[in-house]
Design a protein around this motif. Sequence first.
Motif, PDB file in Angstrom:
ATOM      1  N   ALA A   1      73.699  34.553  42.628  1.00 52.08           N
ATOM      2  CA  ALA A   1      73.955  33.401  42.690  1.00 52.08           C
ATOM      3  C   ALA A   1      72.727  32.380  42.307  1.00 52.08           C
ATOM      4  CB  ALA A   1      74.267  32.793  44.317  1.00 52.08           C
ATOM      5  N   LEU A   2      71.574  33.127  42.584  1.00 55.27           N
ATOM      6  CA  LEU A   2      70.066  32.109  42.285  1.00 55.27           C
ATOM      7  C   LEU A   2      70.037  32.356  40.629  1.00 55.27           C
ATOM      8  CD1 LEU A   2      67.925  33.098  44.923  1.00 55.27           C
ATOM      9  CD2 LEU A   2      69.101  30.906  44.935  1.00 55.27           C
ATOM     10  N   ALA A   3      70.406  33.452  40.051  1.00 59.85           N
ATOM     11  CA  ALA A   3      70.135  33.586  38.579  1.00 59.85           C
ATOM     12  C   ALA A   3      71.376  32.749  37.884  1.00 59.85           C
ATOM     13  CB  ALA A   3      70.457  35.061  38.473  1.00 59.85           C
ATOM     14  N   GLU A   4      72.477  32.868  38.377  1.00 54.35           N
ATOM     15  CA  GLU A   4      73.379  31.615  37.627  1.00 54.35           C
ATOM     16  C   GLU A   4      72.828  30.221  37.980  1.00 54.35           C
ATOM     17  OE1 GLU A   4      78.029  30.234  37.737  1.00 54.35           O
ATOM     18  OE2 GLU A   4      77.202  31.941  39.177  1.00 54.35           O
ATOM     19  N   ALA A   5      72.295  29.937  39.048  1.00 54.12           N
ATOM     20  CA  ALA A   5      71.928  28.627  38.982  1.00 54.12           C
ATOM     21  C   ALA A   5      70.495  28.463  38.192  1.00 54.12           C
ATOM     22  CB  ALA A   5      71.520  28.153  40.334  1.00 54.12           C
ATOM     23  N   ALA A   6      69.814  29.424  38.093  1.00 56.94           N
ATOM     24  CA  ALA A   6      68.538  29.355  37.344  1.00 56.94           C
ATOM     25  C   ALA A   6      68.791  29.115  35.913  1.00 56.94           C
ATOM     26  CB  ALA A   6      67.712  30.382  37.739  1.00 56.94           C
ATOM     27  N   GLY A   7      69.910  29.354  35.441  1.00 52.80           N
ATOM     28  CA  GLY A   7      70.165  29.589  33.954  1.00 52.80           C
ATOM     29  C   GLY A   7      69.812  30.754  33.162  1.00 52.80           C
ATOM     30  N   VAL A   8      69.880  31.966  33.995  1.00 54.79           N
ATOM     31  CA  VAL A   8      69.556  33.112  33.390  1.00 54.79           C
ATOM     32  C   VAL A   8      70.799  33.544  32.219  1.00 54.79           C
ATOM     33  CG1 VAL A   8      69.376  35.795  34.103  1.00 54.79           C
ATOM     34  CG2 VAL A   8      68.357  33.897  35.296  1.00 54.79           C
ATOM     35  N   PRO A   9      72.210  33.385  32.641  1.00 54.59           N
ATOM     36  CA  PRO A   9      72.848  33.698  31.560  1.00 54.59           C
ATOM     37  C   PRO A   9      72.653  32.942  30.100  1.00 54.59           C
ATOM     38  CG  PRO A   9      74.075  33.477  33.524  1.00 54.59           C
ATOM     39  CD  PRO A   9      72.663  33.032  33.740  1.00 54.59           C
ATOM     40  N   LEU A  10      72.184  31.672  30.506  1.00 56.85           N
ATOM     41  CA  LEU A  10      71.775  30.623  29.154  1.00 56.85           C
ATOM     42  C   LEU A  10      70.571  31.585  28.600  1.00 56.85           C
ATOM     43  CD1 LEU A  10      72.408  28.511  27.458  1.00 56.85           C
ATOM     44  CD2 LEU A  10      70.888  27.111  28.940  1.00 56.85           C
ATOM     45  N   VAL A  11      69.462  31.964  29.201  1.00 58.85           N
ATOM     46  CA  VAL A  11      68.270  32.574  28.565  1.00 58.85           C
ATOM     47  C   VAL A  11      68.644  33.930  27.986  1.00 58.85           C
ATOM     48  CG1 VAL A  11      66.106  33.245  29.118  1.00 58.85           C
ATOM     49  CG2 VAL A  11      67.237  31.295  30.307  1.00 58.85           C
ATOM     50  N   VAL A  12      69.507  34.541  28.640  1.00 57.58           N
ATOM     51  CA  VAL A  12      69.619  35.935  28.050  1.00 57.58           C
ATOM     52  C   VAL A  12      70.454  35.688  26.807  1.00 57.58           C
ATOM     53  CG1 VAL A  12      71.035  38.230  28.544  1.00 57.58           C
ATOM     54  CG2 VAL A  12      69.784  37.210  30.231  1.00 57.58           C
ATOM     55  N   ALA A  13      71.484  34.665  26.921  1.00 60.82           N
ATOM     56  CA  ALA A  13      72.112  34.424  25.375  1.00 60.82           C
ATOM     57  C   ALA A  13      71.136  33.897  24.532  1.00 60.82           C
ATOM     58  CB  ALA A  13      73.208  33.494  25.575  1.00 60.82           C
ATOM     59  N   ALA A  14      70.163  33.175  24.727  1.00 65.04           N
ATOM     60  CA  ALA A  14      69.116  32.596  23.775  1.00 65.04           C
ATOM     61  C   ALA A  14      68.256  33.805  23.496  1.00 65.04           C
ATOM     62  CB  ALA A  14      68.424  31.673  24.602  1.00 65.04           C
ATOM     63  N   VAL A  15      67.849  34.657  24.470  1.00 62.78           N
ATOM     64  CA  VAL A  15      67.094  35.765  23.898  1.00 62.78           C
ATOM     65  C   VAL A  15      67.877  36.605  22.671  1.00 62.78           C
ATOM     66  CG1 VAL A  15      66.249  37.980  24.473  1.00 62.78           C
ATOM     67  CG2 VAL A  15      66.024  35.956  26.062  1.00 62.78           C
ATOM     68  N   ALA A  16      69.205  36.985  22.903  1.00 60.97           N
ATOM     69  CA  ALA A  16      69.776  37.446  22.053  1.00 60.97           C
ATOM     70  C   ALA A  16      69.902  36.745  20.613  1.00 60.97           C
ATOM     71  CB  ALA A  16      71.266  37.752  22.399  1.00 60.97           C
ATOM     72  N   LYS A  17      70.142  35.541  20.658  1.00 58.61           N
ATOM     73  CA  LYS A  17      70.308  34.705  19.450  1.00 58.61           C
ATOM     74  C   LYS A  17      68.973  34.646  18.638  1.00 58.61           C
ATOM     75  CE  LYS A  17      74.343  31.760  21.019  1.00 58.61           C
ATOM     76  NZ  LYS A  17      74.323  30.300  21.475  1.00 58.61           N
ATOM     77  N   ALA A  18      67.806  34.407  19.810  1.00 58.04           N
ATOM     78  CA  ALA A  18      66.477  34.203  19.081  1.00 58.04           C
ATOM     79  C   ALA A  18      66.188  35.730  18.531  1.00 58.04           C
ATOM     80  CB  ALA A  18      65.379  34.111  19.869  1.00 58.04           C
ATOM     81  N   HIS A  19      66.497  36.781  18.876  1.00 63.77           N
ATOM     82  CA  HIS A  19      66.266  38.118  18.221  1.00 63.77           C
ATOM     83  C   HIS A  19      66.825  38.128  16.783  1.00 63.77           C
ATOM     84  CE1 HIS A  19      65.076  42.429  18.095  1.00 63.77           C
ATOM     85  NE2 HIS A  19      66.310  42.386  17.517  1.00 63.77           N
ATOM     86  N   ARG A  20      68.325  37.897  16.956  1.00 63.14           N
ATOM     87  CA  ARG A  20      69.045  37.656  15.536  1.00 63.14           C
ATOM     88  C   ARG A  20      68.251  36.707  14.692  1.00 63.14           C
ATOM     89  NH1 ARG A  20      73.490  38.015  19.370  1.00 63.14           N
ATOM     90  NH2 ARG A  20      73.872  36.066  18.872  1.00 63.14           N
TER      91      ARG A  20
END
Length: 616
Positions: A363-382
């Motif tokens: 719940a804290l990870a979702e509130a902290a925007g972790v999914p958004l950061v994880v997606a950004a990491v993948a996009k940034a790598h590509r």
Amino acid sequence: MKLLRRPGAVSLDDRLAALGEAAGLAEGRLDAEAVARARDVVSRAGARRSLSVEHTVVALAGATGSGKSSLFNALSGTSLAGVGVTRPTTSTAQAAMWDPEGAGPLLDWLRVPHRHAVGGPDELSGLILLDLPDHDSIELAHRLEVDRLVAVVDLLVWVLDPQKYADAAVHERYLRSLGRHRDVMLVVLNQTDRLAPAAAERCVGDLRRLLDEDGLSGVPVIGTSVTKGTGIADLRATLAKRVADRRTWATRLTADAGTAADALALASAGGRDADGGPASVRDPEPGGRNATGTGLRDVDGTGARDAGGTGPWNAGGTGARDAGGVRRERGGEVPGSVEELEKRAGAAEAALDDVLARPLTAALAEAAGVPLVVAAVAKAHRHRSVAATGWPVTRWLRRFRPDPLRRLHLAGPSAGRGAETGHAGEGRTSLPPATAVQRSRMETAIRDVGTAVSGGLPEPWAAAVRRAARSMADDLADGLDKAVSATAVGARRRPRWWRVAGLLQWLLFAVMVAGIGWLSGLFALTYLRFPEPPTPTVGTVPWPTALLAGGAAAGVLVALLCRIAAALGARRRARKARKALYASVDAVGRELVLDPVRDELSRTRRFGTALTTARR
């Protein structure tokens, strides 16, 4: 000073230390009156032990007209106490001292101003006998003085008379509250000369029954008559035995500690009475009020009434009250659930890590925007992979596209050393704030932690655990953002194959440029009508054309293969970033939610251990 004790028994020092620890742990969590009472007992015990332990302070307490002062004079062999028909006769406590040496500081502590040295048998050496005011006096100051001294003297002698021995004023207000003090208490039925021998025997028997109902079974009951001298010798002998023991003061303090611990146990169980204080147990302070707060008496306030309600005596002379009077029913026992407090709190501590940490972290990870950061990491790598390994003819266009991580201030170009590892430093991110749904899920997860671990605890401690779970909720948003910002997601690490692929692309680009240059030279010679030199071929395809087409086709093919490899790498890097971010969020959740709860559970467990020791 540590007293000798039976093997396995708890010493007075250990009992008082445990009570003091329990009171400190209960501060702000349990009933303030019960906590203050425990602290007072510890403080009073320290003061009493520092004074003369060779003296035993015995108080004669009773109602108006019970003959306390006459009994005081008879025991001391003096006429110090005034005796008369005018009430109240005794207005302040006075002391008779059989061995005055060293008794001064003790009486100063007791605040007894009137002191008299008396002679007597050696077996009473060390006795300090107090004559107290009437506990039912019409003067409030007298009643307060009785309450004060009843709470601190070493041995209590309750002087009752046949007319009012069943009066609720003494039973409800005092005797029932002293269940643990049976070893430092005597009950005297005075003025037995007013009854026939058979009636006096029945009165003693009925008094014994009432004391049993008050939880005072085993307390000695002595019938006396000052006029005839009956029972005075027995009472003096009993006092001499207690004085010679030299440990009555310690027994009294042990009882006080146990009673205060019982009050804490009751408060821990959540019991409360009509006055807002502890209930379901006898009030541990003498003079404590009953459920109505009135100090129950019969209808006319004179004491027990007979079955017909016509007076203080029934036909049998037992002093039993009528059906409409208030019957004494023994107070409820102190809840024993405190014995299990340590085990329950320990089990709840284990549940924090075994069961509750994962849902809270999610719940804290979702509130902290972790999914958004994880997606950004993948996009940034590509994005960076294409910029490093793409076809040189078009890769420069990537510079016009924003880097997903830089947009979130997670891996900006000025990140210094952290930029090389994907570490954002200590700055703030540009992640959007949590939505209402995310905040609701986070609050629900925090509430679930408090509710789950407090389910088996008594309500005061359960409420404290729930408060602890929310105690640092205001710091969560900032803590989570800093955790995400400071987490090394590894997005800036450049894989080695990027450099190899980049060099290969430049090599293919150089081949293509060589082919373009060769063809351009041939075109220029033809345009200028110079003889065309011979052109080598690959099969039927001229080399310049092969270099141009082959370099371009190979560059595009390598770029496509690199994109596939970048997508695979992006997934792998996103998984690592997610793991790192969840670890950071988990650390924040433990620090701001689970650790306060764990501290509160540890406090509860230690309270249960200390209180168990204090109550033994």
